[in-house]
Motif scaffolding. Structure first.
Motif, PDB file in Angstrom:
ATOM      1  N   GLN A  16      42.786  47.656  37.292  1.00  4.40           N
ATOM      2  CA  GLN A  16      43.463  48.225  38.443  1.00  4.40           C
ATOM      3  C   GLN A  16      44.968  48.033  38.347  1.00  4.40           C
ATOM      4  OE1 GLN A  16      41.597  46.365  41.878  1.00  4.40           O
ATOM      5  NE2 GLN A  16      40.687  48.302  42.391  1.00  4.40           N
ATOM      6  N   SER A  17      45.400  46.806  38.000  1.00  3.54           N
ATOM      7  CA  SER A  17      46.812  46.475  38.032  1.00  3.54           C
ATOM      8  C   SER A  17      47.582  47.157  36.916  1.00  3.54           C
ATOM      9  CB  SER A  17      46.986  44.957  37.931  1.00  3.54           C
ATOM     10  OG  SER A  17      46.380  44.321  39.028  1.00  3.54           O
ATOM     11  N   SER A  18      46.921  47.519  35.819  1.00  2.37           N
ATOM     12  CA  SER A  18      47.630  48.128  34.711  1.00  2.37           C
ATOM     13  C   SER A  18      48.179  49.493  35.067  1.00  2.37           C
ATOM     14  CB  SER A  18      46.695  48.243  33.508  1.00  2.37           C
ATOM     15  OG  SER A  18      45.637  49.148  33.782  1.00  2.37           O
ATOM     16  N   LYS A  19      47.761  50.047  36.189  1.00  5.83           N
ATOM     17  CA  LYS A  19      48.261  51.345  36.627  1.00  5.83           C
ATOM     18  C   LYS A  19      49.594  51.227  37.354  1.00  5.83           C
ATOM     19  CE  LYS A  19      43.514  52.992  37.242  1.00  5.83           C
ATOM     20  NZ  LYS A  19      42.515  53.481  38.212  1.00  5.83           N
ATOM     21  N   ALA A  20      50.050  49.982  37.623  1.00  2.60           N
ATOM     22  CA  ALA A  20      51.289  49.788  38.365  1.00  2.60           C
ATOM     23  C   ALA A  20      52.478  50.288  37.555  1.00  2.60           C
ATOM     24  CB  ALA A  20      51.476  48.305  38.694  1.00  2.60           C
ATOM     25  N   THR A  21      53.499  50.774  38.246  1.00  4.51           N
ATOM     26  CA  THR A  21      54.711  51.232  37.603  1.00  4.51           C
ATOM     27  C   THR A  21      55.561  50.040  37.186  1.00  4.51           C
ATOM     28  OG1 THR A  21      54.736  53.232  38.930  1.00  4.51           O
ATOM     29  CG2 THR A  21      56.807  52.600  37.895  1.00  4.51           C
ATOM     30  N   VAL A  22      55.954  50.004  35.930  1.00  3.62           N
ATOM     31  CA  VAL A  22      56.784  48.930  35.417  1.00  3.62           C
ATOM     32  C   VAL A  22      58.153  49.508  35.080  1.00  3.62           C
ATOM     33  CG1 VAL A  22      57.016  47.160  33.652  1.00  3.62           C
ATOM     34  CG2 VAL A  22      54.753  47.796  34.474  1.00  3.62           C
ATOM     35  N   GLU A  23      59.226  48.895  35.614  1.00  4.43           N
ATOM     36  CA  GLU A  23      60.570  49.398  35.418  1.00  4.43           C
ATOM     37  C   GLU A  23      61.414  48.371  34.683  1.00  4.43           C
ATOM     38  OE1 GLU A  23      62.018  50.098  39.303  1.00  4.43           O
ATOM     39  OE2 GLU A  23      60.464  51.528  39.835  1.00  4.43           O
ATOM     40  N   PRO A 150      51.633  37.194  54.881  1.00  7.77           N
ATOM     41  CA  PRO A 150      50.323  37.853  55.010  1.00  7.77           C
ATOM     42  C   PRO A 150      50.266  39.287  54.495  1.00  7.77           C
ATOM     43  CG  PRO A 150      50.771  36.564  56.972  1.00  7.77           C
ATOM     44  CD  PRO A 150      52.031  36.510  56.134  1.00  7.77           C
ATOM     45  N   ASN A 151      51.267  40.093  54.795  1.00  2.43           N
ATOM     46  CA  ASN A 151      51.224  41.503  54.406  1.00  2.43           C
ATOM     47  C   ASN A 151      51.379  41.716  52.903  1.00  2.43           C
ATOM     48  OD1 ASN A 151      50.881  42.232  57.056  1.00  2.43           O
ATOM     49  ND2 ASN A 151      53.028  42.746  57.409  1.00  2.43           N
ATOM     50  N   TYR A 152      51.699  40.658  52.180  1.00  2.00           N
ATOM     51  CA  TYR A 152      51.947  40.787  50.738  1.00  2.00           C
ATOM     52  C   TYR A 152      50.921  40.032  49.904  1.00  2.00           C
ATOM     53  CZ  TYR A 152      56.398  42.939  51.926  1.00  2.00           C
ATOM     54  OH  TYR A 152      57.364  43.791  52.415  1.00  2.00           O
ATOM     55  N   ARG A 153      49.821  39.655  50.490  1.00  2.00           N
ATOM     56  CA  ARG A 153      48.796  38.927  49.742  1.00  2.00           C
ATOM     57  C   ARG A 153      47.928  39.903  48.958  1.00  2.00           C
ATOM     58  NH1 ARG A 153      47.876  34.624  54.694  1.00  2.00           N
ATOM     59  NH2 ARG A 153      49.946  33.688  54.430  1.00  2.00           N
ATOM     60  N   THR A 154      48.535  40.435  47.913  1.00  2.00           N
ATOM     61  CA  THR A 154      47.905  41.457  47.079  1.00  2.00           C
ATOM     62  C   THR A 154      47.913  41.015  45.624  1.00  2.00           C
ATOM     63  OG1 THR A 154      49.992  42.599  46.651  1.00  2.00           O
ATOM     64  CG2 THR A 154      48.783  43.242  48.639  1.00  2.00           C
ATOM     65  N   LYS A 155      47.183  41.755  44.797  1.00  2.00           N
ATOM     66  CA  LYS A 155      47.141  41.455  43.364  1.00  2.00           C
ATOM     67  C   LYS A 155      48.531  41.536  42.746  1.00  2.00           C
ATOM     68  CE  LYS A 155      42.398  43.124  42.631  1.00  2.00           C
ATOM     69  NZ  LYS A 155      42.155  43.624  43.999  1.00  2.00           N
ATOM     70  N   ARG A 156      49.323  42.512  43.162  1.00  2.00           N
ATOM     71  CA  ARG A 156      50.650  42.666  42.569  1.00  2.00           C
ATOM     72  C   ARG A 156      51.519  41.436  42.820  1.00  2.00           C
ATOM     73  NH1 ARG A 156      53.081  48.775  43.197  1.00  2.00           N
ATOM     74  NH2 ARG A 156      51.494  49.856  41.970  1.00  2.00           N
ATOM     75  N   THR A 157      51.514  40.932  44.044  1.00  2.00           N
ATOM     76  CA  THR A 157      52.337  39.775  44.359  1.00  2.00           C
ATOM     77  C   THR A 157      51.899  38.567  43.556  1.00  2.00           C
ATOM     78  OG1 THR A 157      52.549  40.629  46.616  1.00  2.00           O
ATOM     79  CG2 THR A 157      53.272  38.375  46.227  1.00  2.00           C
ATOM     80  N   VAL A 158      50.589  38.327  43.496  1.00  2.00           N
ATOM     81  CA  VAL A 158      50.079  37.184  42.738  1.00  2.00           C
ATOM     82  C   VAL A 158      50.399  37.343  41.262  1.00  2.00           C
ATOM     83  CG1 VAL A 158      47.987  35.973  42.031  1.00  2.00           C
ATOM     84  CG2 VAL A 158      48.275  36.675  44.410  1.00  2.00           C
ATOM     85  N   GLU A 159      50.274  38.557  40.740  1.00  2.00           N
ATOM     86  CA  GLU A 159      50.593  38.782  39.335  1.00  2.00           C
ATOM     87  C   GLU A 159      52.052  38.477  39.043  1.00  2.00           C
ATOM     88  OE1 GLU A 159      49.322  42.756  38.340  1.00  2.00           O
ATOM     89  OE2 GLU A 159      47.578  41.920  37.328  1.00  2.00           O
ATOM     90  N   LEU A 160      52.942  38.843  39.948  1.00  2.00           N
ATOM     91  CA  LEU A 160      54.354  38.573  39.717  1.00  2.00           C
ATOM     92  C   LEU A 160      54.657  37.077  39.794  1.00  2.00           C
ATOM     93  CD1 LEU A 160      56.313  41.486  41.411  1.00  2.00           C
ATOM     94  CD2 LEU A 160      56.148  40.918  38.986  1.00  2.00           C
ATOM     95  N   LEU A 161      54.016  36.364  40.706  1.00  2.00           N
ATOM     96  CA  LEU A 161      54.197  34.914  40.748  1.00  2.00           C
ATOM     97  C   LEU A 161      53.770  34.292  39.422  1.00  2.00           C
ATOM     98  CD1 LEU A 161      53.008  34.069  44.370  1.00  2.00           C
ATOM     99  CD2 LEU A 161      55.317  33.743  43.450  1.00  2.00           C
ATOM    100  N   TRP A 162      52.635  34.753  38.867  1.00  2.00           N
ATOM    101  CA  TRP A 162      52.190  34.198  37.598  1.00  2.00           C
ATOM    102  C   TRP A 162      53.029  34.688  36.436  1.00  2.00           C
ATOM    103  CZ3 TRP A 162      50.051  30.009  36.331  1.00  2.00           C
ATOM    104  CH2 TRP A 162      49.267  29.343  37.269  1.00  2.00           C
TER     105      TRP A 162
END
Length: 292
Positions: A16-23, A150-162
């Motif tokens: 799912q996350s690999s579809k995110a736009t990377v800039e 709370p509104n940012y508890r998503t896979k993207r946010t966790v992925e960026l923290l890691w």
């Protein structure tokens, strides 16, 4: 069985996350996905803003009781903040200055910095010294005060923290990470299934074994192994702990009740060499997945 379940979930999330736009990102930015980016705090104002985010999560949401000055200032602050690096996730689509855009944070403390100051925060609950003594050739870093609005508890946010944690660990040549992770509330028995699952399946052993300080230790062995349903136990784990396990983490053998923060804490131990190859490949061996 439990690790297979975790790995299957992880594979689905990465697809799912690999579809995110990377800039492309600025030189001090560790990663970016869409409008979110991660980097270290650049100023005292940004650290203050991160402490305000922590206050919103720990006090307003989780009912932590901080010292009177911290409650008055509406900031989660302690003496370690002055020596730690503060990893941030910012939503650049929000109006205002960078400190108005902080939606998540982690506090990072390297062993050399800790030893030159007041030690590690986790040492107030767990026998960190014994763990360090068994690994004189390794460099440790402590992860702490993890929180996301709370509104940012998503896979993207966790992925960026890691992404940020991984890039930081590589930059500073770290050998292992550790830190407290929490269950809500001060009654370990309310988390008997999840704590027992951790105890029977992923307790750190031998050279990585670590326990709570004897005066604070609470048992995690609350159910016999045959009574623990792995699927139900995984569903009962807090997302942060579940995420650590997917990476290949272990946990200490006993827990600690933290009445001030209204939590039951376990110690996470994650040797860099134990991080799943799947995740190393995903983020990049040079932490380049979201940073280019």
């Amino acid at each position: 069985m439990s690790i297979e379940i975790l790995n299957r979930e992880a594979q689905g999330e990465m697809v799912q996350s690999s579809k995110a736009t990377v800039e492309p990102v600025a030189s001090d930015v560790l990663g970016r996905i869409g409008n979110l980016e991660t980097r270290l705090a650049r100023s005292a104002r940004e650290i203050d803003a991160a402490q305000a985010v922590r206050y919103r999560v720990f006090v307003e949401e989780m009912n932590a009781q901080l010292p009177a000055d911290a409650m008055r200032r509406q900031r989660d602050i302690d003496s370690w903040d002055a020596v730690c690096d503060h990893l941030l996730v910012l939503d650049r689509s929000l109006e205002g200055d960078p400190e108005d855009q902080i939606v998540g944070t982690y506090r990072l403390l390297r062993q050399d910095v800790a030893m030159a100051n007041s030690g590690f925060y986790s040492s107030s609950e767990f026998d960190i010294d014994a763990l360090l003594a068994r690994h004189p050739d390794k460099r440790f870093m402590e992860l702490g005060r993890s929180c996301v609005l709370p509104n940012y508890r998503t896979k993207r946010t966790v992925e960026l923290l890691w992404q940020g944690n991984w890039a930081y660990a590589l930059k500073h040549g770290m050998s292992a990470m550790f830190g407290c992770a929490s269950f809500p509330g001060v009654l370990p028995e309310q988390h008997a299934l999840a704590l027992s699952f951790l105890y029977h399946n992923v307790v750190a052993k031998d050279e990585w074994a670590v326990s709570a300080l004897p005066s604070l230790a609470r048992t995690m062995d609350l159910m016999p192994v045959e009574a623990v349903n792995p699927k139900k136990a995984l569903m009962a784990l807090p997302p942060l702990i579940k995420g650590y396990l997917r990476l290949g983490a272990m946990v200490g053998s006993t827990a600690v009740v933290d009445k001030a923060f209204n939590t039951t804490d376990v110690l996470i131990v994650l040797p860099i060499a134990s991080i799943s190859d799947r995740y190393v490949n995903y983020y990049g061996a040079d932490a380049g997945r979201f940073a280019s």
